[in-house]
Design an enzyme around this catalytic site. Sequence first.
Site, PDB file in Angstrom:
ATOM      1  N   GLY A 114      -1.492  73.756 -12.052  1.00  0.00           N
ATOM      2  CA  GLY A 114      -0.523  73.001 -12.817  1.00  0.00           C
ATOM      3  C   GLY A 114      -1.154  71.897 -13.639  1.00  0.00           C
ATOM      4  N   PHE A 115      -2.226  71.293 -13.120  1.00  0.00           N
ATOM      5  CA  PHE A 115      -2.915  70.250 -13.869  1.00  0.00           C
ATOM      6  C   PHE A 115      -3.700  70.856 -15.021  1.00  0.00           C
ATOM      7  CE2 PHE A 115      -4.773  66.039 -14.142  1.00  0.00           C
ATOM      8  CZ  PHE A 115      -6.013  66.261 -14.723  1.00  0.00           C
ATOM      9  N   VAL A 144      -9.924  74.804 -13.817  1.00  0.00           N
ATOM     10  CA  VAL A 144     -11.068  74.258 -13.095  1.00  0.00           C
ATOM     11  C   VAL A 144     -12.302  75.028 -13.527  1.00  0.00           C
ATOM     12  CG1 VAL A 144     -12.016  73.680 -10.847  1.00  0.00           C
ATOM     13  CG2 VAL A 144      -9.541  73.797 -11.153  1.00  0.00           C
ATOM     14  N   ASP A 186      -1.959  67.745   5.840  1.00  0.00           N
ATOM     15  CA  ASP A 186      -2.041  69.131   5.390  1.00  0.00           C
ATOM     16  C   ASP A 186      -3.352  69.759   5.852  1.00  0.00           C
ATOM     17  OD1 ASP A 186      -1.729  70.931   2.246  1.00  0.00           O
ATOM     18  OD2 ASP A 186      -0.926  71.357   4.221  1.00  0.00           O
TER      19      ASP A 186
END
Length: 884
Positions: free
Chosen positions: A533-534, A537, A649
């Site tokens: 979403g950003f 990579v 998490d």
Amino acid sequence: MYIKTPILLFLAFASVFLNGLDAAKPGSDPLILGCGADNEAKDADGRKWQPDKKYLADSSKTTSAQAQYQDPALLSEVPYMKARIFTANTTYKLPVQPKQRYMLRLYFYPAVYGSNNAEGSYFSVVANGITLLQNFSASITCRALTQAYIMREYMLAPLNKDSLDVTFSPSSGFAFVNGIELIGAPDMFGDAAIVGSSDQTFDGKSSNLQTMFRVNIGGQFISPTNDSGTLTRTWYDDFAYVYGAQLGVTNEAAKNVKIDYKDMPPYIAPVDIYRTSRSMGEKKDINLGYNLTWVFNQVDAKFMYLVRLHFCDFYLTKANQIVFTIYINNQTAEAEADVIGWTGGKGVTTYRDYVVAANEGFNGDLWLALHPSKKSSPEFYDSLLNGVEIFKLEQGKNLAGPNPKISDMLAKDEQEKRSFQSQQQQGGSGTNKAHVIGGAAGGAAAFGIVAALCIAVYQRKKRAPGSDAHTTSWLPIYGNSHTSGTKSTISGKSNASTHLSSAAQGRCRRFTFPEMKHATKNFDESNVIGVGGFGKVYKGVIDGGTKVAIKRSNPQSEQGVNEFQTEIEMLSELRHKHLVSLIGFCEEDSEMCLVYDYMSRGTMREHLYKGNKSQGQLSWKKRLEICIGAAKGLHYLHTGARWTIIHRDVKTTNILLDENWEAKVSDFGLSKTGPNMDQGHVSTVVKGSFGYLDPEYFRRQQLTEKSDVYSFGVVLFEALFARPALNPSLSKEQVSLADWALHCQRKGIVEENIDPHLKGKVNMESVKKFADTAEKCLSESGIDRPTLNDILWNLEFALQLQDDTDGSSHSSRRERSDSDDPHLRNQNMMAIHYSNLSLGSESDLVEESNTNPNNNNNNNNTATNENTGDTSAIFSQIVKPEGR
């Protein structure tokens, strides 16, 4: 005889032919529409969704649109990533068979569709004169329920016409829908007793209903593909609804027990509902002192509700062995419920329907409670329940309730956002901004870097429009879950570094954008190692040879500034040998990049399973060393900084491995600063990954460091069994690794179920110590779980046992006798801890950063985690965005 046979064959073929014609009639097959789609597509369950356009009476006031962002909780793009947008009243004409009851499902994913932002969408939906939704906001509903998408399900009464007209009417902005299902349903409703009235009943045959809850009591999630018949219903487990400290016990029918429906139609509920139950336990005195209770929230007032309770006793055989009272909303629904008395025998199914009114003064919760009845002097003082369904009943051709109320916590967050944005627009000074946000953060102004920290806290509240899984999801669609669907409205060019604290910028290297282009060969696509979403990579090289992972923002991603700021502020503070490191950042014009350590061996998970070439090559000693490294990283988070940090998490995809197989904990997007000494916990909306989620935290929404311990216990069993935390393809008792591992421990069959690659190559004493430690981590109550300090000691001891078997020594392992001296043990553990600290480890802790990173498959070329979700995520899972 020769004459009769052809006649019989003819009649048989005729019957088949006529049945085929009947099946082909309009409305005889499920109608599954992907709204806004141009072509047929399959969802994650393999179901086909066909385009919707031909069912529109008039498509001139509609458009199809693609969502700009896919929330990481979505396991399937279909039907959520496309939508039908309505700018004026528009009707679907859906073919049905007259006098047939139908189940209608509407799917909504509040996202941004081109120039249409679902935050401004309010609309109504009417089906053949029955108002299903009125002034409905999918965005508000998702935010209030902390979900990213919602589905609304209705049981529509039989019609006297051959089409169902479903009309969408915008009341503000536009209306939209992502998916529609229309499924022919049998008549499952009859007379129901009205609670509080001794002689009145409710006739459900001709009523319209909305499904509010569908729960498998004492059992596990049942996916639509495992439901009975063609109804494709989703049944959730009851963990989210059980109330109070006394949870009773869960039970499962033995394999040799046959579940007998007798005269009850099998489509009422799947057999798995009746093979599990929750009861109170064996102790009479305890059972008489409490009610076995479930609470169902977000229930609309001024409606009546049909509560269907499913029963099957697969242990007892005689009447009056267990008799109990059923209370609904503090009213007696059944004074003396005797399941065997109702069914006549062991393993026989039944259900009971009750109607209750939610009148004035109703607080939005529907309570269901069971208590042993003493009146008939039963043999055992206990109660049991197998399943619950709750339906809202129409009130004057209306099923629509108001949009749910957003919690005080979320409302406060939004108020802070508005205040902050107002100051930004007015050009307020940095000092004023720090004052406003710092006040909201509650006392953080004591720290010199408060402005940036609080902005990070503020920014993590913004989320791109989300989606929530699964219809194959382990989340209660109608209850509370962990994925937010709120949407930030901030966009435009980045000015993130202007909000970063000078301390954070000083601890991170600032790169120029030409340096980033050079490192990635001008962002060559061959260097892409993940997409989220950003943004993408990339694998890169800096300083003439240092390999790094570079995350570049997508200029069209509105979550970029949020994620960018929060990651820098959080990771710049955390420095430890067993935590992944942030090297630096780049912020020029509209470009934002984050530079991380490159972890050449990827994640722990891919070396345990997922078909990686190194699968099975991890020796037991290497697995122990990886677990010890991860435990050290978590131990630092819990004890090494000024405040406790709860990771929230912990899972094998967030444990990364460098070229030397050193383990590093990553992904602090969900991390929270730990409990103060007065409370002992942090009250917070549940976040995390199912399969790893602490059940105590899930029930009470009270987070402690022991929640990390529970998740780490699942990680330990993953290392031992080499299988996922959740695997729906396995038999029912093996779906959850935590449940299966505890079962193996109780039965003494752990050795039989360990990774086949390890069998015959391990010291079973080492395995036993390891499994005992993991079992303690999975204790139901947090207070019974060990600390990371204790876990480290036990893992080190298990490694020593294996070292002894291998004929080698390990200078850092303690002798067994040390375990008898707690003071010496703590000294040893702290020595190990501090020997692994590095520069900056005693820095002040950054304020909480809250996100919902995705649960992805992995790539063994990087230690990065790409979040396709909310505010900020750290690299570790970057290939396929999947839901938690």
